[in-house]
Design a protein around this motif. Structure first.
Motif, short mmCIF file in Angstrom:
data_model
loop_
_atom_site.label_atom_id
_atom_site.label_comp_id
_atom_site.label_asym_id
_atom_site.label_seq_id
_atom_site.Cartn_x
_atom_site.Cartn_y
_atom_site.Cartn_z
N SER A 84 -5.92 -6.04 16.89
CA SER A 84 -6.63 -5.12 17.86
C SER A 84 -6.02 -3.56 17.40
CB SER A 84 -6.36 -5.28 19.34
OG SER A 84 -4.89 -5.20 19.35
N HIS A 85 -5.25 -3.33 16.57
CA HIS A 85 -4.67 -1.94 16.14
C HIS A 85 -4.35 -2.01 14.69
CE1 HIS A 85 -4.19 -1.87 20.54
NE2 HIS A 85 -4.35 -0.53 20.62
N SER A 86 -4.24 -0.81 14.11
CA SER A 86 -3.95 -0.69 12.45
C SER A 86 -3.12 0.52 12.57
CB SER A 86 -5.08 -0.98 11.83
OG SER A 86 -6.18 0.10 11.82
N PHE A 87 -2.26 0.89 11.86
CA PHE A 87 -1.58 2.24 11.64
C PHE A 87 -1.57 2.28 10.05
CE2 PHE A 87 -0.88 1.53 16.42
CZ PHE A 87 -0.93 2.64 16.70
N LEU A 88 -1.21 3.58 10.05
CA LEU A 88 -0.57 3.88 8.51
C LEU A 88 0.48 4.80 8.65
CD1 LEU A 88 -1.50 4.34 5.41
CD2 LEU A 88 -2.53 6.57 6.08
N VAL A 89 1.51 4.34 8.14
CA VAL A 89 3.08 5.04 8.13
C VAL A 89 2.79 6.08 6.87
CG1 VAL A 89 5.40 4.73 7.88
CG2 VAL A 89 3.94 3.01 9.16
N ASP A 90 2.82 7.11 7.03
CA ASP A 90 2.76 8.54 6.17
C ASP A 90 1.48 8.43 5.40
OD1 ASP A 90 5.11 9.43 7.09
OD2 ASP A 90 6.37 8.20 5.41
N ALA A 91 1.00 9.33 4.89
CA ALA A 91 -0.10 9.39 3.99
C ALA A 91 0.23 10.63 2.97
CB ALA A 91 -1.33 10.09 4.69
N GLY A 92 1.07 10.32 1.80
CA GLY A 92 1.64 11.18 0.90
C GLY A 92 0.58 11.33 -0.33
N PHE A 93 -0.64 11.48 -0.15
CA PHE A 93 -1.53 11.47 -1.43
C PHE A 93 -2.76 12.29 -0.77
CE2 PHE A 93 0.54 7.38 -1.97
CZ PHE A 93 1.14 7.47 -3.07
N SER A 94 -3.57 12.82 -1.93
CA SER A 94 -4.59 13.51 -1.17
C SER A 94 -5.56 12.43 -0.47
CB SER A 94 -5.36 13.98 -2.47
OG SER A 94 -6.18 12.94 -3.16
N GLY A 95 -6.73 13.29 -0.01
CA GLY A 95 -7.52 12.36 0.88
C GLY A 95 -8.41 11.20 -0.03
N LYS A 96 -8.71 11.82 -0.99
CA LYS A 96 -9.64 11.04 -2.06
C LYS A 96 -8.72 9.91 -2.75
CE LYS A 96 -12.51 13.04 -4.33
NZ LYS A 96 -13.30 13.84 -5.36
N GLN A 97 -7.39 10.06 -2.90
CA GLN A 97 -6.49 9.02 -3.08
C GLN A 97 -6.45 8.00 -1.93
OE1 GLN A 97 -3.44 11.64 -4.64
NE2 GLN A 97 -3.37 10.73 -6.71
N MET A 98 -6.14 8.40 -0.94
CA MET A 98 -6.09 7.59 0.23
C MET A 98 -7.05 6.63 0.40
SD MET A 98 -2.89 7.61 1.31
CE MET A 98 -3.23 6.57 2.56
N GLN A 124 -9.61 1.24 -0.15
CA GLN A 124 -10.69 0.41 -0.87
C GLN A 124 -10.12 -0.70 -1.41
OE1 GLN A 124 -13.03 2.87 -3.27
NE2 GLN A 124 -14.04 4.09 -1.41
N GLU A 125 -9.02 -0.61 -2.15
CA GLU A 125 -8.12 -1.64 -2.96
C GLU A 125 -7.99 -2.76 -2.16
OE1 GLU A 125 -5.87 -0.61 -6.42
OE2 GLU A 125 -6.43 1.42 -6.09
N VAL A 126 -7.63 -2.45 -0.76
CA VAL A 126 -6.99 -3.69 0.10
C VAL A 126 -8.02 -3.90 1.07
CG1 VAL A 126 -4.73 -3.16 -0.08
CG2 VAL A 126 -5.98 -2.11 1.90
N ASP A 127 -9.39 -3.43 0.86
CA ASP A 127 -10.57 -3.83 1.76
C ASP A 127 -10.33 -3.43 3.05
OD1 ASP A 127 -13.23 -4.82 1.76
OD2 ASP A 127 -12.62 -6.83 2.23
N ILE A 141 3.43 13.54 3.50
CA ILE A 141 2.35 14.18 4.38
C ILE A 141 1.28 14.72 3.43
CG2 ILE A 141 4.08 14.54 6.24
CD1 ILE A 141 3.90 17.58 5.39
N LYS A 142 1.17 14.69 2.49
CA LYS A 142 0.08 15.58 1.75
C LYS A 142 -1.35 15.25 2.21
CE LYS A 142 -1.59 16.32 -2.96
NZ LYS A 142 -1.32 15.98 -4.46
N GLY A 143 -1.55 13.84 2.71
CA GLY A 143 -3.06 13.62 3.04
C GLY A 143 -3.29 13.68 4.76
N VAL A 144 -1.96 13.90 5.34
CA VAL A 144 -2.07 13.58 6.93
C VAL A 144 -3.19 14.47 7.41
CG1 VAL A 144 -0.75 13.88 9.01
CG2 VAL A 144 0.34 12.74 7.10
N GLY A 145 -3.12 15.87 7.31
CA GLY A 145 -4.01 16.63 7.81
C GLY A 145 -5.55 16.43 7.46
N VAL A 146 -5.85 16.13 6.50
CA VAL A 146 -7.17 15.84 5.71
C VAL A 146 -7.60 14.75 6.48
CG1 VAL A 146 -8.28 15.33 3.71
CG2 VAL A 146 -6.62 16.86 3.36
N LEU A 147 -6.82 13.40 6.66
CA LEU A 147 -7.25 12.25 7.16
C LEU A 147 -7.60 12.45 8.63
CD1 LEU A 147 -5.13 9.64 5.45
CD2 LEU A 147 -7.58 10.47 4.68
#
Length: 264
Positions: A23-37, A42-45, A64-70
């Motif tokens: 019922s829930h899913s979380f991302l721990v950190d987002a250290g890449f650009s939005g496009k890279q994230m 996509q690679e894990v479907d 944190i590179k992609g945190v704000g963008v996402l």
């Protein structure tokens, strides 16, 4: 009841870890650009817009590179402690107030049947902390970016099914490498990163009867190698009478390629 997870990418250039329940899913950190994230998901479907939120560990750019963008693009809640929120100001752009949530250190938040426990680590950031996920009888621990693993940390993270554990550098490679001495001193300090050997010594104290998988994470591009990290950890554990490959297995992580999405 089961959790799925993938280390989407881990290394000195960026870090992101995905954990989901029914019922829930979380991302721990987002250290890449939005496009890279987006590409990593996509690679894990999986789809970013289905996330329940982003859990921030600390304000360093490789986390944190992609945190704000996402957050802005997908309307995602972001969780961090107060000092980390302040440290991120000016680094991630504006995050709408209704998407900003405080997750204090040494506390547990419940999301349905999923409980997420935060715990402090020793790193040169405002108030760095990592997370332990509890769901049914399963436990996943994420612990990187710490200069050492204290007894308090060990008590919190002990006997997990899965560890995503920092194994940052080989001490000799670091000492002999090209980094200036002030950077070497910072990495080797109590607020830097744990070495392969120190990581293994800490693992030896927390591995329990239910431990099945340990992912070696946040490897330095300049001061470590996958084979060397795995060999060092295996050999150090063997000095404690613990043999990888019997009760549990060691797995590599990669700075660009996700680990397979695994159920526990």
């Amino acid at each position: 009841m089961s959790m799925h997870f993938s280390v989407l990418a881990s290394g000195s250039t960026g870090n992101a870890i995905y954990v989901e329940t029914e019922s829930h899913s979380f991302l721990v950190d987002a250290g890449f650009s939005g496009k890279q994230m987006e590409s990593l998901f996509q690679e894990v479907d999986r789809k970013i817009d289905s996330l329940s939120g982003i859990l921030v560990t600390h304000e360093h750019s490789d986390h944190i590179k992609g945190v704000g963008v996402l957050a802005r693009k997908y309307n995602l809640p972001v969780y961090a402690n107060d000092k980390t929120w302040k440290a991120m100001e000016g680094l991630i752009g504006e995050v709408p107030v209704d998407l900003k949530f405080t997750f204090d250190m040494e506390t547990t938040k419940s999301f349905g049947s999923l409980q997420i426990e935060s715990f402090g680590v020793s790193h040169d950031a405002a108030e760095p902390m990592f997370y332990s996920f509890h769901y049914g009888q399963s436990k996943i621990v994420v612990i990187t970016d710490t200069g050492y693993v204290s007894d308090r940390m060990k008590g919190i993270i002990s006997n997990a099914d899965v560890y995503v554990f920092e194994s940052n550098h080989d001490v000799q490679m670091l000492r002999m490498g090209r980094y200036p001495w002030n950077i070497k001193r910072r990495i080797l300090s109590d607020v830097g990163h744990v070495s392969n050997e120190d990581a293994a010594l800490a693992m030896g104290d927390v591995i329990g009867d239910r431990t099945r998988r340990i992912y070696l994470a946040h490897l330095s591009q300049d001061n470590n190698m996958k084979d060397l990290a795995r060999m060092s950890v295996e050999q150090t554990l063997e000095t404690r009478g613990i043999k990888a490959g019997e009760q549990f297995s060691l797995y590599d992580t990669d700075p660009k390629v996700p680990t397979p999405l695994i159920a526990i």
